[in-house]
Scaffold this active site. Sequence first.
Site, PDB file in Angstrom:
ATOM      1  N   LYS A 104       0.852  -1.186   0.000  1.00 51.26           N
ATOM      2  CA  LYS A 104       0.000   0.000   0.000  1.00 51.26           C
ATOM      3  C   LYS A 104       0.889   1.238   0.000  1.00 51.26           C
ATOM      4  CE  LYS A 104      -3.933   1.689   2.622  1.00 51.26           C
ATOM      5  NZ  LYS A 104      -4.423   1.844   3.966  1.00 51.26           N
ATOM      6  N   HIS A 106      -0.403   4.501   0.092  1.00 49.81           N
ATOM      7  CA  HIS A 106      -1.083   5.671   0.664  1.00 49.81           C
ATOM      8  C   HIS A 106      -1.499   5.312   2.091  1.00 49.81           C
ATOM      9  CE1 HIS A 106      -4.117   3.013  -0.989  1.00 49.81           C
ATOM     10  NE2 HIS A 106      -4.920   3.472  -0.057  1.00 49.81           N
TER      11      HIS A 106
END
Length: 218
Positions: A104, A106
């Site tokens: 991921k 963000h």
Amino acid sequence: MAATDFKTHFIEAAIASGVLLFGEFTLKSGRKSPYFFNAGLLYDGKLLAATADAFASTIQGSLPAFDVLFGPAYKGIPLAAVTAVALANRGVDTVYTYNRKEKKDHGEGGVLVGAPLEGRRIVVIDDVMTAGTAIRESIAIIKEQRGQLVGIVQLVDRQERGKEGTSSTIQEVEREFGIPVVPIINLTDIIAYLKTKGGYEAQVKAIEEYRAQYGVAA
Ligand code: OMP
């Protein structure tokens, strides 16, 4: 519940709920198997509670001291979470961590969710071991995060030959990483259950043929 009672009860419940299936399955390793254990279908609360207890007992009885339970995505995630709860119910405080399959970039970012692994002693909680590819992926993540692997608990050991082809995958992993690998049930338990229960002659025959090809002695 005694360990043997747990095994019988667990195998029976796993068959009844379609977690343990008989038929023709192509495994991750490419091997064609007459049975398959799908921990993704382990969604019955009671069965999950019994599974968590078995993991907790195994950890307390057979593994060295540790700091973090690591549950590899996806199927190891609920197993590690419920095991942490079972240990807490026994007065053992622990924490758990799992990985994302996709990194991921963000929000909080990163590949891990849960407790940090760096400098801590890690026990891996996972579903099935066949040829050892999945477990080696988990071990690589722990190494990358600078955690110290101290043991592995598998729900099902299929008792198959590892990559080197002579000893079992569990023996290979124990040797290579110098840690204990402890299964809760194995193929020997499954065959013993089917033979005692009766009515599974064709399945036992197919499993024994498969075992002659890919298995190791119990
Ligand atoms: P190896 O990576 O070959 O050790 O296979 C283990 C993985 O295969 C598990 O983490 C599962 O994703 C999957 N698997 C099962 O879930 N159940 C089985 O009965 C057999 C396998 C398998 O593909 O070998």
